[in-house]
Design a protein around this motif. Structure first.
Motif, PDB file in Angstrom:
ATOM      1  N   GLU A 237       0.859  -1.178   0.000  1.00 37.61           N
ATOM      2  CA  GLU A 237       0.000   0.000   0.000  1.00 37.61           C
ATOM      3  C   GLU A 237       0.897   1.230   0.000  1.00 37.61           C
ATOM      4  O   GLU A 237       1.675   1.441   0.923  1.00 37.61           O
ATOM      5  CB  GLU A 237      -0.902   0.021   1.233  1.00 37.61           C
ATOM      6  CG  GLU A 237      -1.768   1.267   1.331  1.00 37.61           C
ATOM      7  CD  GLU A 237      -2.351   1.478   2.713  1.00 37.61           C
ATOM      8  OE1 GLU A 237      -2.545   2.649   3.090  1.00 37.61           O
ATOM      9  OE2 GLU A 237      -2.578   0.474   3.428  1.00 37.61           O
ATOM     10  N   LEU A 238       0.806   2.038  -1.058  1.00 41.24           N
ATOM     11  CA  LEU A 238       1.730   3.159  -1.214  1.00 41.24           C
ATOM     12  C   LEU A 238       1.171   4.486  -0.717  1.00 41.24           C
ATOM     13  O   LEU A 238       1.923   5.320  -0.219  1.00 41.24           O
ATOM     14  CB  LEU A 238       2.124   3.321  -2.691  1.00 41.24           C
ATOM     15  CG  LEU A 238       3.221   2.412  -3.229  1.00 41.24           C
ATOM     16  CD1 LEU A 238       3.490   2.728  -4.698  1.00 41.24           C
ATOM     17  CD2 LEU A 238       4.509   2.566  -2.413  1.00 41.24           C
ATOM     18  N   CYS A 239      -0.128   4.732  -0.912  1.00 35.27           N
ATOM     19  CA  CYS A 239      -0.629   6.066  -0.583  1.00 35.27           C
ATOM     20  C   CYS A 239      -2.081   6.028  -0.170  1.00 35.27           C
ATOM     21  O   CYS A 239      -2.789   5.036  -0.375  1.00 35.27           O
ATOM     22  CB  CYS A 239      -0.445   7.021  -1.768  1.00 35.27           C
ATOM     23  SG  CYS A 239      -1.632   6.756  -3.109  1.00 35.27           S
ATOM     24  N   ASN A 240      -2.512   7.135   0.424  1.00 33.92           N
ATOM     25  CA  ASN A 240      -3.890   7.309   0.876  1.00 33.92           C
ATOM     26  C   ASN A 240      -4.273   8.753   0.578  1.00 33.92           C
ATOM     27  O   ASN A 240      -3.604   9.682   1.041  1.00 33.92           O
ATOM     28  CB  ASN A 240      -3.976   7.024   2.382  1.00 33.92           C
ATOM     29  CG  ASN A 240      -5.392   7.051   2.902  1.00 33.92           C
ATOM     30  OD1 ASN A 240      -6.346   6.810   2.165  1.00 33.92           O
ATOM     31  ND2 ASN A 240      -5.552   7.366   4.185  1.00 33.92           N
ATOM     32  N   GLY A 241      -5.311   8.949  -0.237  1.00 34.44           N
ATOM     33  CA  GLY A 241      -5.681  10.302  -0.642  1.00 34.44           C
ATOM     34  C   GLY A 241      -7.163  10.554  -0.545  1.00 34.44           C
ATOM     35  O   GLY A 241      -7.978   9.615  -0.523  1.00 34.44           O
ATOM     36  N   TYR A 242      -7.518  11.845  -0.510  1.00 35.60           N
ATOM     37  CA  TYR A 242      -8.922  12.242  -0.362  1.00 35.60           C
ATOM     38  C   TYR A 242      -9.255  13.443  -1.239  1.00 35.60           C
ATOM     39  O   TYR A 242      -8.385  14.261  -1.561  1.00 35.60           O
ATOM     40  CB  TYR A 242      -9.238  12.700   1.069  1.00 35.60           C
ATOM     41  CG  TYR A 242      -8.794  11.841   2.196  1.00 35.60           C
ATOM     42  CD1 TYR A 242      -9.104  10.485   2.250  1.00 35.60           C
ATOM     43  CD2 TYR A 242      -8.081  12.395   3.266  1.00 35.60           C
ATOM     44  CE1 TYR A 242      -8.707   9.706   3.323  1.00 35.60           C
ATOM     45  CE2 TYR A 242      -7.685  11.621   4.344  1.00 35.60           C
ATOM     46  CZ  TYR A 242      -8.004  10.278   4.375  1.00 35.60           C
ATOM     47  OH  TYR A 242      -7.609   9.510   5.430  1.00 35.60           O
ATOM     48  N   THR A 243     -10.546  13.565  -1.552  1.00 37.91           N
ATOM     49  CA  THR A 243     -11.126  14.876  -1.809  1.00 37.91           C
ATOM     50  C   THR A 243     -11.426  15.432  -0.428  1.00 37.91           C
ATOM     51  O   THR A 243     -12.250  14.882   0.307  1.00 37.91           O
ATOM     52  CB  THR A 243     -12.423  14.772  -2.639  1.00 37.91           C
ATOM     53  OG1 THR A 243     -12.124  14.202  -3.909  1.00 37.91           O
ATOM     54  CG2 THR A 243     -13.032  16.157  -2.836  1.00 37.91           C
ATOM     55  N   GLU A 244     -10.716  16.485  -0.044  1.00 38.42           N
ATOM     56  CA  GLU A 244     -10.661  16.880   1.357  1.00 38.42           C
ATOM     57  C   GLU A 244     -11.971  17.486   1.874  1.00 38.42           C
ATOM     58  O   GLU A 244     -12.602  18.307   1.216  1.00 38.42           O
ATOM     59  CB  GLU A 244      -9.518  17.879   1.581  1.00 38.42           C
ATOM     60  CG  GLU A 244      -8.151  17.350   1.170  1.00 38.42           C
ATOM     61  CD  GLU A 244      -7.667  16.187   2.024  1.00 38.42           C
ATOM     62  OE1 GLU A 244      -8.255  15.955   3.113  1.00 38.42           O
ATOM     63  OE2 GLU A 244      -6.712  15.512   1.611  1.00 38.42           O
ATOM     64  N   LEU A 245     -12.336  17.062   3.080  1.00 37.63           N
ATOM     65  CA  LEU A 245     -13.492  17.628   3.767  1.00 37.63           C
ATOM     66  C   LEU A 245     -13.174  19.056   4.195  1.00 37.63           C
ATOM     67  O   LEU A 245     -12.115  19.315   4.781  1.00 37.63           O
ATOM     68  CB  LEU A 245     -13.825  16.777   4.996  1.00 37.63           C
ATOM     69  CG  LEU A 245     -15.022  17.218   5.835  1.00 37.63           C
ATOM     70  CD1 LEU A 245     -16.317  17.088   5.045  1.00 37.63           C
ATOM     71  CD2 LEU A 245     -15.090  16.386   7.119  1.00 37.63           C
ATOM     72  N   THR A 246     -14.074  19.983   3.913  1.00 35.64           N
ATOM     73  CA  THR A 246     -13.873  21.390   4.288  1.00 35.64           C
ATOM     74  C   THR A 246     -14.924  21.880   5.273  1.00 35.64           C
ATOM     75  O   THR A 246     -14.884  23.039   5.688  1.00 35.64           O
ATOM     76  CB  THR A 246     -13.899  22.289   3.037  1.00 35.64           C
ATOM     77  OG1 THR A 246     -15.150  22.104   2.353  1.00 35.64           O
ATOM     78  CG2 THR A 246     -12.760  21.957   2.090  1.00 35.64           C
ATOM     79  N   ASP A 247     -15.852  21.016   5.671  1.00 36.82           N
ATOM     80  CA  ASP A 247     -16.951  21.364   6.573  1.00 36.82           C
ATOM     81  C   ASP A 247     -16.492  21.175   8.018  1.00 36.82           C
ATOM     82  O   ASP A 247     -16.322  20.052   8.490  1.00 36.82           O
ATOM     83  CB  ASP A 247     -18.157  20.482   6.256  1.00 36.82           C
ATOM     84  CG  ASP A 247     -19.391  20.826   7.074  1.00 36.82           C
ATOM     85  OD1 ASP A 247     -19.251  21.283   8.218  1.00 36.82           O
ATOM     86  OD2 ASP A 247     -20.509  20.622   6.564  1.00 36.82           O
TER      87      ASP A 247
END
Length: 318
Positions: A237-247
């Motif tokens: 497992e190389l990475c972990n990404g998101y569309t970031e929460l802004t609320d």
């Protein structure tokens, strides 16, 4: 006991050259390098992560990720940023884990998650020295394809059947396991090993309960999904990404839910990072972000089997 490092000099020289390529990659794309604290007044609340607490008044915490500080910079108008840093996670050691490890974390303002995944592929290709084009598979489809079971099946005994069909041991006391316990177990013993045989693969759209700091959406199937992705390559497992929460309000609710779970698990309860929540309240720009383990990436690039072969002094001899 040997005093010598586990990574030899030749491998270290090659690793440092790769580190230079990582920096050059972001500099060529106009992404600003930043440096944030590894020692903080607040720790993360994720129930699956354990942190190191430094005694003192007040107590301080070694960061499991630079995420909260970097998002404070985003809210302060820093724009696209990256950071190469050390992070710390308690009780994590093995062929692909070390308590202290190097990561690169970056955030792209206004960039859709799909484009960030393209950028991850570009970085990994640059470091391993050959083109990487990963399959993109939804989390639910990974379970159906590789574990042979619908993770939302009504009868939890179907998970027992998946173990038997897949040739993995049925865990002790299966009747006491909740649905999410099964998800974790089957991911480790059936899904991830299958990914290793399928070439590089992104898993995306995770269940709402695994959203962490990601935005969520309701799919056509009626389930709520997290805009989250992970890249698996050669059983790593190389990475972990998101569309970031802004609320900010939703983030506070998730922190409180995490603390409830930690309380039930008998784990320490760190203070919530109010500075981070204030940054969200002030207005953090829409962005996507990802953290990528550099030691693991360098391990793959240098053809090594264990993480100790690319770091000088792993935890047992540090």
């Amino acid at each position: 006991m040997s005093f010598a490092p586990t990574c030899n000099r030749d491998s270290w020289i090659r690793r440092q050259a790769l580190m230079g390529k990582v920096r050059a990659f972001f500099e060529s794309r106009g992404v600003l390098e930043v440096e944030t604290p590894v020692l903080s007044n607040a720790g993360g609340t994720d129930p699956q992560l354990d942190y190191f607490e430094v005694n003192g008044r007040p107590a301080r915490f070694l960061m499991t990720s630079p995420e909260f500080h970097m998002k404070r910079l985003l809210a302060s108008g820093f724009g696209d940023i990256f950071q190469i840093t050390k992070s710390f996670r308690k009780d994590e050691f093995g062929s692909h884990h070390n308590n202290e490890f190097s990561m690169v974390e970056w955030y792209r303002v206004g960039m859709p998650q799909e484009k960030l995944m393209d950028e991850v592929e570009a970085l990994v290709s640059e470091i391993v020295g050959s083109p990487v084009k990963a399959h993109r598979t939804r989390w639910i489809d990974a379970f159906k394809n590789y574990a042979g079971v619908d993770p939302f099946c009504e009868d939890l005994d179907n998970f027992v059947g998946a173990c038997e069909s897949g040739g993995v041991p049925v865990p002790e006391g299966p009747e006491r396991m909740a649905r999410e316990d099964w998800w974790d177990y089957l991911m480790v013993f059936l899904v991830e090993p299958a990914l290793a045989k399928n070439g590089p693969e992104f898993i995306l759209d995770y269940p709402q309960s695994q959203a962490a700091l990601a935005q969520t959406f309701v799919g056509e199937d009626g389930h709520t999904w997290a805009r989250r992705f992970e890249l698996f390559m050669d059983n790593v497992e190389l990475c972990n990404g998101y569309t970031e929460l802004t609320d900010a309000a939703e983030q506070r609710r998730r922190f409180e839910s995490d603390l409830d779970i930690r309380r039930q698990m008998g784990k320490p309860l760190p203070p919530v990072d109010e500075n981070f929540l204030s940054a969200l309240e002030s207005g953090m720009p829409a962005c996507s972000g990802v953290a990528l383990g550099l030691d693991r990436l360098f391990m793959l690039a240098l053809g090594k089997k264990e993480i100790k072969d690319v770091i000088l002094f792993p935890s047992p001899i540090a």
